[in-house]
Design an enzyme around this catalytic site. Sequence first.
Site, mmCIF file in Angstrom:
data_model
loop_
_atom_site.group_PDB
_atom_site.id
_atom_site.type_symbol
_atom_site.label_atom_id
_atom_site.label_comp_id
_atom_site.label_asym_id
_atom_site.label_seq_id
_atom_site.Cartn_x
_atom_site.Cartn_y
_atom_site.Cartn_z
ATOM 1 N N SER A 277 0.801 -1.221 0.000
ATOM 2 C CA SER A 277 0.000 0.000 0.000
ATOM 3 C C SER A 277 0.834 1.272 0.000
ATOM 4 O O SER A 277 0.394 2.307 -0.515
ATOM 5 C CB SER A 277 -0.933 0.019 1.221
ATOM 6 O OG SER A 277 -1.842 -1.047 1.167
ATOM 7 N N HIS B 55 -1.182 4.823 9.016
ATOM 8 C CA HIS B 55 -0.957 3.619 8.214
ATOM 9 C C HIS B 55 -0.578 4.029 6.787
ATOM 10 O O HIS B 55 -0.742 5.189 6.389
ATOM 11 C CB HIS B 55 -2.214 2.751 8.218
ATOM 12 C CG HIS B 55 -1.948 1.290 8.101
ATOM 13 N ND1 HIS B 55 -2.490 0.507 7.103
ATOM 14 C CD2 HIS B 55 -1.191 0.462 8.865
ATOM 15 C CE1 HIS B 55 -2.095 -0.742 7.269
ATOM 16 N NE2 HIS B 55 -1.298 -0.797 8.323
ATOM 17 N N THR C 114 -1.537 3.890 3.558
ATOM 18 C CA THR C 114 -2.328 4.613 2.558
ATOM 19 C C THR C 114 -2.588 6.065 2.951
ATOM 20 O O THR C 114 -2.285 6.974 2.178
ATOM 21 C CB THR C 114 -3.644 3.867 2.270
ATOM 22 O OG1 THR C 114 -3.334 2.536 1.846
ATOM 23 C CG2 THR C 114 -4.438 4.568 1.192
ATOM 24 N N GLU D 244 -10.085 6.676 2.614
ATOM 25 C CA GLU D 244 -9.677 5.275 2.477
ATOM 26 C C GLU D 244 -10.559 4.352 3.305
ATOM 27 O O GLU D 244 -10.801 4.603 4.486
ATOM 28 C CB GLU D 244 -8.222 5.070 2.934
ATOM 29 C CG GLU D 244 -7.754 3.637 2.689
ATOM 30 C CD GLU D 244 -6.711 3.125 3.690
ATOM 31 O OE1 GLU D 244 -6.074 2.093 3.393
ATOM 32 O OE2 GLU D 244 -6.553 3.735 4.761
ATOM 33 N N ASP E 106 -8.935 -4.408 3.185
ATOM 34 C CA ASP E 106 -7.646 -5.084 3.100
ATOM 35 C C ASP E 106 -7.430 -6.002 4.290
ATOM 36 O O ASP E 106 -6.999 -7.163 4.139
ATOM 37 C CB ASP E 106 -6.552 -4.014 3.039
ATOM 38 C CG ASP E 106 -5.155 -4.581 3.071
ATOM 39 O OD1 ASP E 106 -4.724 -5.163 2.058
ATOM 40 O OD2 ASP E 106 -4.471 -4.431 4.104
ATOM 41 N N HIS F 44 -6.864 -10.086 4.464
ATOM 42 C CA HIS F 44 -5.682 -10.698 5.080
ATOM 43 C C HIS F 44 -6.092 -11.772 6.092
ATOM 44 O O HIS F 44 -5.401 -12.787 6.248
ATOM 45 C CB HIS F 44 -4.831 -9.639 5.778
ATOM 46 C CG HIS F 44 -3.957 -8.855 4.864
ATOM 47 N ND1 HIS F 44 -3.099 -9.435 3.951
ATOM 48 C CD2 HIS F 44 -3.784 -7.506 4.730
ATOM 49 C CE1 HIS F 44 -2.446 -8.503 3.291
ATOM 50 N NE2 HIS F 44 -2.842 -7.314 3.733
ATOM 51 N N ASP G 71 -5.728 0.438 -4.147
ATOM 52 C CA ASP G 71 -4.272 0.479 -4.235
ATOM 53 C C ASP G 71 -3.725 -0.830 -4.802
ATOM 54 O O ASP G 71 -2.722 -0.857 -5.506
ATOM 55 C CB ASP G 71 -3.653 0.798 -2.871
ATOM 56 C CG ASP G 71 -4.229 -0.037 -1.741
ATOM 57 O OD1 ASP G 71 -5.174 -0.817 -1.970
ATOM 58 O OD2 ASP G 71 -3.739 0.089 -0.601
ATOM 59 N N HIS H 90 -1.567 -9.935 -0.770
ATOM 60 C CA HIS H 90 -2.035 -9.115 -1.890
ATOM 61 C C HIS H 90 -1.904 -9.909 -3.185
ATOM 62 O O HIS H 90 -1.239 -10.940 -3.240
ATOM 63 C CB HIS H 90 -1.199 -7.844 -2.010
ATOM 64 C CG HIS H 90 -1.283 -6.947 -0.824
ATOM 65 N ND1 HIS H 90 -0.450 -5.856 -0.649
ATOM 66 C CD2 HIS H 90 -2.097 -6.965 0.259
ATOM 67 C CE1 HIS H 90 -0.750 -5.244 0.481
ATOM 68 N NE2 HIS H 90 -1.743 -5.908 1.051
#
Length: 637
Positions: free
Chosen positions: A219, A280, A282, A454, A459, A463, A500, A596
């Site tokens: 990211s 973070h 992003t 965002e 995401d 994960h 992203d 990812h």
Amino acid sequence: MMNKFILSTITVSLVCALSACGDDGDNGTDGVNGTNGTNGTNGTNGTNTLITQTLLSVGNENCINGGMQIDTGIDTNADTVLDASEITATQYVCSPAATTVNDTELLTSLNNSWFRQGAAEIETADDIWNKIDSQLANNAKVSIAKVSSTEEITALKGSAKNVILFVGDGMGVSTVTAARILDGQNKGMQGEENQLSFDKFPFSGLAKTYNVDAQTPDSAGTMTAMMSGVKTDSGVLGVDENVVRGNCASTKGIEMITALELAEIAGKSTGVISTARITHATPAATYAKSAERNWEDISDMDIANNPERADCEDIALQLVNFEANLEARYAGVDVDGIEVVMGGGRRHFLPKDVAYNSNDAVSTIEGDRTDGRDLTAEWQAQYATGVYVVDQASFNAIDTEATPRIFGLFNESHMQYEADRENDIAGEPSLSEMTATAIKVLDNNDKGFFLTVESGRIDHAHHAGNAYNALNDAIELAKAVQVAVDATSEEDTLIIVTADHSHVFTIAGYPKRGNPILGKVVGIGATDPSLASDDMPYTTVGYTNGLGFRDLGTETDADASYAAAAVTGRVDLTDVDTSTAGFHQESLVPLGSETHAGEDVGVFAVGPGAHLITGTNEQSLIFHVMDYAGNLSGAAE
């Protein structure tokens, strides 16, 4: 011989049969004193020439629209029938193709909902281009209102007063598709026909997400590309590829200016929102320059063993010092700082001291900072008229017309998943609520604004291998996009929605239309789940790698999956409800966390400059579209 004639009108004579017959000879004339002459003999019958006509139906290979086949030949066997072997020539007279069709003939299409939907979308696109034409017509630089040349397109530069960039972190194409279906099924539809808010945008394209040094990106590198217009390495923020990750000194002189910084210099209001920690990767890429994305606060930098890092600020400190840092970096620049900051990550702004714990602290000591600084207090001292908020109640109390700036830190770490938000101790706003409030504050500036939003937890759910939370957070992002659409005008606001990067999240099998997207595969015409070669059912959505199967029932926190080791191999799902919040899909490759993926992601756009979003491009193009539409560079000069 074969000829084909295509005429506008078919006119052919009737069949005729011609014959040639001998006549009786004439009597001889009387001779003088002679005898009468004899009669002449009859001549032999001649052969008949026959012509036949055959009507051809529509679709005939020689006359696609129908017509007439005309065969000519000699009736050699004198049976008055023109046999195939007797045909010496064939001609075709074809009906012309229809050039118009009336509405009655098109009723099967005109009454079809798919047809009507497509026609409506064309009308919408036509309206968009008419608006562009109108903008051009009113522009002194263009003499003819047609978007047909570089000069005419250039005339649209700077027509976006406001720019909003939405980033669904990890929201690959498969996530968009599955979220669209789930959203539709939540509304009582079959699902596939549903549209998310940004599905309706008139322009779209694809972005290539790789980092300079990585085929599958992270990211930090991807958001840096979108914010600065330059692709860079994985794991670094706001600097180009010449950086050495983890080396503070290597960032000097290669810091890149971002779209948010350009907007600040141009006098626009600016904002950053995230459901992840605001430090973070992003959100940090909008304001920070760092050789390591994980330097969220000073405790992460291990300066004791790396003294050269003392020359670099941690990411949280860069956020609070944003105004001063930007003015120091560019001589003569005078900015007023970011007006709206909202997200999680409170721990990176507070000292490692129990005395600074918030009411909803999860850890025994909430703060992580080892330098003793309370950055929330420093922010408040710097912006006395600003409002610092930490929970739903203080958020709801914001007067958006009178409040010049907001600093909201709603959680110690990341904010809650949308499905888990009601379990937050102090309460926290949704992404769509934060978006609405941000716009109301930012649009008080007559020069316009730049806002980045965002949805970071899409995401995180991927994960954790939990499609339920990933898709529900994607749906919430779509709601936030609709809020922005409703609160602004496409005449002066460019809105871009993208991701992203993607995830190794798949939609597979052959489920029938309307089958629950989180359910087991049930084939077309079937009622029972399909079975794999191991005689066990399987789900439509799944992951190529990750922690694998979990059946946590109604658990709405996807991160609960990390409490156990990865599950390898197939699991019998016969008696498992795969649609619950706590179900985690099977994975092929066991890993401590799902990864990812490297494929292209979608980019959706509406408003001035949106027409530049088309085709497949480097991810860094997104910056250039925003810069172009808002003329950020030009206004910042």
